[in-house]
Motif scaffolding. Structure first.
Motif, mmCIF file in Angstrom:
data_model
loop_
_atom_site.group_PDB
_atom_site.id
_atom_site.type_symbol
_atom_site.label_atom_id
_atom_site.label_comp_id
_atom_site.label_asym_id
_atom_site.label_seq_id
_atom_site.Cartn_x
_atom_site.Cartn_y
_atom_site.Cartn_z
ATOM 1 N N UNK A 11 23.059 -14.678 -68.656
ATOM 2 C CA UNK A 11 23.767 -13.399 -68.724
ATOM 3 C C UNK A 11 23.671 -12.679 -67.377
ATOM 4 N N UNK A 12 24.326 -13.231 -66.354
ATOM 5 C CA UNK A 12 24.192 -12.685 -64.995
ATOM 6 C C UNK A 12 24.712 -11.252 -64.838
ATOM 7 N N UNK A 13 25.578 -10.814 -65.770
ATOM 8 C CA UNK A 13 26.126 -9.461 -65.681
ATOM 9 C C UNK A 13 25.315 -8.443 -66.476
ATOM 10 N N UNK A 14 24.146 -8.864 -66.959
ATOM 11 C CA UNK A 14 23.212 -7.919 -67.566
ATOM 12 C C UNK A 14 23.385 -7.652 -69.043
ATOM 13 N N UNK A 15 22.925 -6.493 -69.438
ATOM 14 C CA UNK A 15 22.788 -6.134 -70.840
ATOM 15 C C UNK A 15 24.125 -6.111 -71.583
ATOM 16 N N UNK A 16 25.165 -5.607 -70.963
ATOM 17 C CA UNK A 16 26.457 -5.543 -71.652
ATOM 18 C C UNK A 16 26.975 -6.941 -71.990
ATOM 19 N N UNK A 17 26.812 -7.868 -71.077
ATOM 20 C CA UNK A 17 27.221 -9.248 -71.340
ATOM 21 C C UNK A 17 26.373 -9.846 -72.468
ATOM 22 N N UNK A 18 25.096 -9.549 -72.462
ATOM 23 C CA UNK A 18 24.202 -10.015 -73.521
ATOM 24 C C UNK A 18 24.613 -9.435 -74.868
ATOM 25 N N UNK A 19 24.943 -8.160 -74.910
ATOM 26 C CA UNK A 19 25.361 -7.528 -76.164
ATOM 27 C C UNK A 19 26.654 -8.160 -76.667
ATOM 28 N N UNK A 20 27.613 -8.394 -75.781
ATOM 29 C CA UNK A 20 28.876 -9.021 -76.196
ATOM 30 C C UNK A 20 28.609 -10.398 -76.797
ATOM 31 N N UNK B 193 28.979 0.763 -83.637
ATOM 32 C CA UNK B 193 29.044 2.224 -83.579
ATOM 33 C C UNK B 193 28.289 2.786 -82.381
ATOM 34 N N UNK B 194 27.184 2.162 -82.043
ATOM 35 C CA UNK B 194 26.368 2.657 -80.936
ATOM 36 C C UNK B 194 26.993 2.362 -79.571
ATOM 37 N N UNK B 195 27.765 1.287 -79.457
ATOM 38 C CA UNK B 195 28.269 0.868 -78.144
ATOM 39 C C UNK B 195 29.748 1.136 -77.918
ATOM 40 N N UNK C 123 20.324 1.164 -77.202
ATOM 41 C CA UNK C 123 19.674 1.952 -76.146
ATOM 42 C C UNK C 123 18.155 1.816 -76.136
ATOM 43 N N UNK C 124 17.564 1.580 -77.284
ATOM 44 C CA UNK C 124 16.098 1.486 -77.360
ATOM 45 C C UNK C 124 15.577 0.071 -77.140
ATOM 46 N N UNK C 125 16.472 -0.871 -76.911
ATOM 47 C CA UNK C 125 16.056 -2.252 -76.673
ATOM 48 C C UNK C 125 16.259 -2.590 -75.211
ATOM 49 N N UNK C 126 15.175 -2.899 -74.540
ATOM 50 C CA UNK C 126 15.244 -3.248 -73.126
ATOM 51 C C UNK C 126 15.264 -4.747 -72.907
ATOM 52 N N UNK C 127 15.762 -5.149 -71.761
ATOM 53 C CA UNK C 127 15.810 -6.571 -71.430
ATOM 54 C C UNK C 127 14.410 -7.180 -71.368
ATOM 55 N N UNK D 218 19.585 -14.913 -77.607
ATOM 56 C CA UNK D 218 20.580 -14.214 -78.430
ATOM 57 C C UNK D 218 20.030 -13.849 -79.811
ATOM 58 N N UNK D 219 19.302 -14.744 -80.424
ATOM 59 C CA UNK D 219 18.740 -14.471 -81.747
ATOM 60 C C UNK D 219 17.721 -13.334 -81.666
ATOM 61 N N UNK D 220 16.900 -13.361 -80.640
ATOM 62 C CA UNK D 220 15.923 -12.287 -80.447
ATOM 63 C C UNK D 220 16.627 -10.969 -80.168
ATOM 64 N N UNK D 221 17.644 -11.006 -79.310
ATOM 65 C CA UNK D 221 18.404 -9.793 -78.992
ATOM 66 C C UNK D 221 19.060 -9.230 -80.253
ATOM 67 N N UNK D 222 19.644 -10.098 -81.077
ATOM 68 C CA UNK D 222 20.290 -9.644 -82.311
ATOM 69 C C UNK D 222 19.286 -8.920 -83.204
ATOM 70 N N UNK D 223 18.114 -9.505 -83.367
ATOM 71 C CA UNK D 223 17.072 -8.889 -84.188
ATOM 72 C C UNK D 223 16.661 -7.531 -83.621
ATOM 73 N N UNK D 224 16.406 -7.476 -82.312
ATOM 74 C CA UNK D 224 15.939 -6.230 -81.699
ATOM 75 C C UNK D 224 17.028 -5.156 -81.672
ATOM 76 N N UNK D 225 18.274 -5.542 -81.409
ATOM 77 C CA UNK D 225 19.364 -4.555 -81.434
ATOM 78 C C UNK D 225 19.537 -4.004 -82.839
ATOM 79 N N UNK D 226 19.386 -4.861 -83.851
ATOM 80 C CA UNK D 226 19.497 -4.413 -85.236
ATOM 81 C C UNK D 226 18.335 -3.483 -85.591
ATOM 82 N N UNK D 227 17.147 -3.830 -85.141
ATOM 83 C CA UNK D 227 15.938 -3.067 -85.477
ATOM 84 C C UNK D 227 15.852 -1.744 -84.705
#
Length: 186
Positions: free
Chosen positions: A43-52, A107-109, A21-25, A8-17
């Protein structure tokens, strides 16, 4: 930090950076140093669950920051002014990529997922409620606190967004300077 928090911490950093759409799993897996199976386990339901989950985590971290900052001063004018100025100082001390806000991710999602839109609303409502309680505890009527907490939310989030875009704190400082006018009369 456990594996889920690391993801989650890594995802937060990459989504912010990079943005949603430009951040892949695979990039999140690589940067977090966790096995691919861990991401799908948590996060068995994928990227959307990870973003939430990322939005909620960022929301909780920011909530704790708001709580700590507003508790430092009993005077609401000083509390909110110092809170915003502390945001500006944090922004100046770190690079833009580490100044987390859910605004840009929201805003992006927002147009792609009703679930993510609702998650963002929950986080923003929680912060607004914290502002409301500070104002009520400081003697503002419930009606006035409701109005002012929404205005504070708009002002602070707008200033953060513009500061991130401009890579300077001018709008955060300007917002802090207007707090005495906004909260002038009970």
């Amino acid at each position: 930090m456990n594996t889920r928090e690391k993801i989650l911490t890594t995802a937060a950093f990459l989504f912010q950076k990079n943005g949603y759409h430009a951040t892949g799993l695979n990039e999140i897996i690589k940067e977090s140093g966790t096995p691919k199976g861990s991401l799908y386990y948590y996060f068995p339901n994928g990227k959307e669950e990870l973003v939430a989950a990322t939005i909620k985590l960022m929301g909780e971290k920011i909530q704790h920051q708001i709580e700590e900052e507003l508790a430092k001063n009993s005077d609401p004018v000083q509390a909110f002014k110092e809170f915003i100025l502390d945001l500006a100082r944090d922004f100046n001390e770190k690079d833009q990529e580490n100044c987390f806000s859910i605004s840009l991710l929201a805003l992006e999602t927002v147009s792609m997922s009703e679930s993510l839109r609702k998650t963002c609303i929950e986080v923003y409502d929680l912060w607004t409620e914290m502002y409301y309680h500070k104002l009520v505890d400081s003697g503002f009527s419930s009606e006035k606190a409701t109005e002012l907490s929404s205005i504070l939310q708009l002002m602070i989030e707008g200033a953060i967004t513009i500061s991130l875009i401009r890579n300077d704190t001018t709008m955060l400082v300007a917002a802090a300077e207007k707090i005495p006018i906004l909260l002038d009369n009970n």
